[in-house]
Design a protein around this motif. Sequence first.
Motif, mmCIF file in Angstrom:
data_model
loop_
_atom_site.group_PDB
_atom_site.id
_atom_site.type_symbol
_atom_site.label_atom_id
_atom_site.label_comp_id
_atom_site.label_asym_id
_atom_site.label_seq_id
_atom_site.Cartn_x
_atom_site.Cartn_y
_atom_site.Cartn_z
ATOM 1 N N LYS A 12 0.586 -1.241 0.300
ATOM 2 C CA LYS A 12 0.024 -0.031 0.132
ATOM 3 C C LYS A 12 0.823 1.297 0.085
ATOM 4 O O LYS A 12 0.395 2.299 0.225
ATOM 5 C CB LYS A 12 -1.044 0.112 1.230
ATOM 6 N N GLY A 13 2.289 1.269 -0.364
ATOM 7 C CA GLY A 13 3.058 2.315 -0.412
ATOM 8 C C GLY A 13 3.362 2.755 0.748
ATOM 9 O O GLY A 13 3.952 3.904 1.108
ATOM 10 N N VAL A 23 6.048 5.898 -1.003
ATOM 11 C CA VAL A 23 5.562 6.042 -2.579
ATOM 12 C C VAL A 23 6.559 6.622 -3.443
ATOM 13 O O VAL A 23 6.670 6.230 -4.434
ATOM 14 C CB VAL A 23 4.287 6.797 -2.623
ATOM 15 N N LYS A 27 8.514 4.690 -6.504
ATOM 16 C CA LYS A 27 8.635 5.166 -8.060
ATOM 17 C C LYS A 27 10.063 4.970 -8.659
ATOM 18 O O LYS A 27 10.074 4.243 -9.695
ATOM 19 C CB LYS A 27 7.797 6.446 -8.248
ATOM 20 N N VAL A 43 -2.106 -1.699 -4.241
ATOM 21 C CA VAL A 43 -1.920 -0.609 -4.876
ATOM 22 C C VAL A 43 -2.997 0.349 -4.260
ATOM 23 O O VAL A 43 -4.238 0.188 -4.377
ATOM 24 C CB VAL A 43 -1.943 -0.544 -6.149
ATOM 25 N N GLN A 44 -2.695 1.817 -3.590
ATOM 26 C CA GLN A 44 -3.858 2.403 -3.159
ATOM 27 C C GLN A 44 -4.210 3.383 -4.416
ATOM 28 O O GLN A 44 -3.629 4.331 -4.683
ATOM 29 C CB GLN A 44 -3.180 3.477 -2.056
ATOM 30 N N SER A 51 -3.013 10.955 2.632
ATOM 31 C CA SER A 51 -2.963 12.298 1.736
ATOM 32 C C SER A 51 -2.934 13.424 2.779
ATOM 33 O O SER A 51 -1.983 14.331 2.277
ATOM 34 C CB SER A 51 -3.856 12.276 0.775
ATOM 35 N N TRP A 64 3.224 12.164 -0.319
ATOM 36 C CA TRP A 64 2.095 11.337 -0.719
ATOM 37 C C TRP A 64 1.619 11.968 -2.144
ATOM 38 O O TRP A 64 1.281 13.055 -2.155
ATOM 39 C CB TRP A 64 0.910 11.159 0.063
ATOM 40 N N GLN A 69 -1.920 5.975 -7.011
ATOM 41 C CA GLN A 69 -0.597 5.388 -7.118
ATOM 42 C C GLN A 69 -0.229 4.718 -8.353
ATOM 43 O O GLN A 69 0.972 5.110 -8.717
ATOM 44 C CB GLN A 69 -0.427 4.219 -5.997
ATOM 45 N N HIS A 70 -1.284 4.082 -8.993
ATOM 46 C CA HIS A 70 -0.869 3.231 -10.319
ATOM 47 C C HIS A 70 -0.524 4.427 -11.346
ATOM 48 O O HIS A 70 0.323 4.454 -12.205
ATOM 49 C CB HIS A 70 -1.789 2.478 -10.684
ATOM 50 N N PHE A 73 3.064 6.053 -10.386
ATOM 51 C CA PHE A 73 4.037 5.304 -10.809
ATOM 52 C C PHE A 73 4.160 5.233 -12.474
ATOM 53 O O PHE A 73 5.346 5.011 -13.073
ATOM 54 C CB PHE A 73 3.735 3.895 -10.220
ATOM 55 N N HIS A 93 -8.217 0.116 -2.424
ATOM 56 C CA HIS A 93 -6.688 -0.355 -2.764
ATOM 57 C C HIS A 93 -7.049 -1.746 -3.514
ATOM 58 O O HIS A 93 -8.066 -2.142 -3.643
ATOM 59 C CB HIS A 93 -5.862 -0.717 -1.820
#
Length: 270
Positions: A12-13, A23, A27, A43-44, A51, A64, A69-70, A73, A93
Amino acid sequence: MKIRVATYNIHKGVSSIGSKPRVLALKKAIGQFEADVVFLQEVQGQHDKFSTKFGEESTGHRHWPKSAQHEFFAGDSHHSAYGMNAVYDHGHHGNALLSSFPIGDTRNHDVSDHAYEQRGILHCVLKTDKGPVHCYVVHLGLFESGRGRQAEALIDCVNASAPNGEPVIIAGDFNDWRNTLSAKLRDKLGVVEVFDELGTGSTLGGLVRNLVGAKRKVTPARTFPAALPWFRLDRIYVRGFKVDTAEVLHGTLWAKLSDHAPIVATLKLS
């Protein structure tokens, strides 16, 4: 055509101890894969609490991302797809796919076995110069009986969506620490795990087995916990590809980022 792929459960980062944001570092680390396709679990898509807690407004620095997140990244170098599995008051997520190839059809299959574990299979079709490649991002449950039913759902999903022997990559966190699912997936889908074909003749043991005609014991790689991997939880299964290389990434960096170590493999389309 060669495709470099990776699978990674990113927790979850946040760090597994203390829930510190990872996070931005993730990356950079994902970039080190130099992968064409990255299969991500946990993945969140949204987390309002993190946040707010780690955003620039509260800390003076943004730890954050504002975006999911996807998407963060993927950046400008990859396409992305997301399958939302677990939903809660402050966010959600699931699984995600990053791809340097355009992503065509996308579908998220709910394979949750009970109310306390929301699990899914994200199916994406990549548009490559050699034709479509079917990718399935997997995160199975913690209980063996449920994983068996989820594996059957995965088999049905692949047979329904890629029924004519099309190239297939199935990757993710199978939680299959006793390796009870591999034989069924091989038999019913015609897949191999990326470590199946490696090392068969390059060691003394491999030469002896070849001479006497004995079968090599097939075992996936150890990926959990990342600091000292012992359990064999993460897998990459393929059909229609030759496996050139496969490795688990170890070291201090990976131990800090998540509780799982990533697997990276180079595949050649058969």
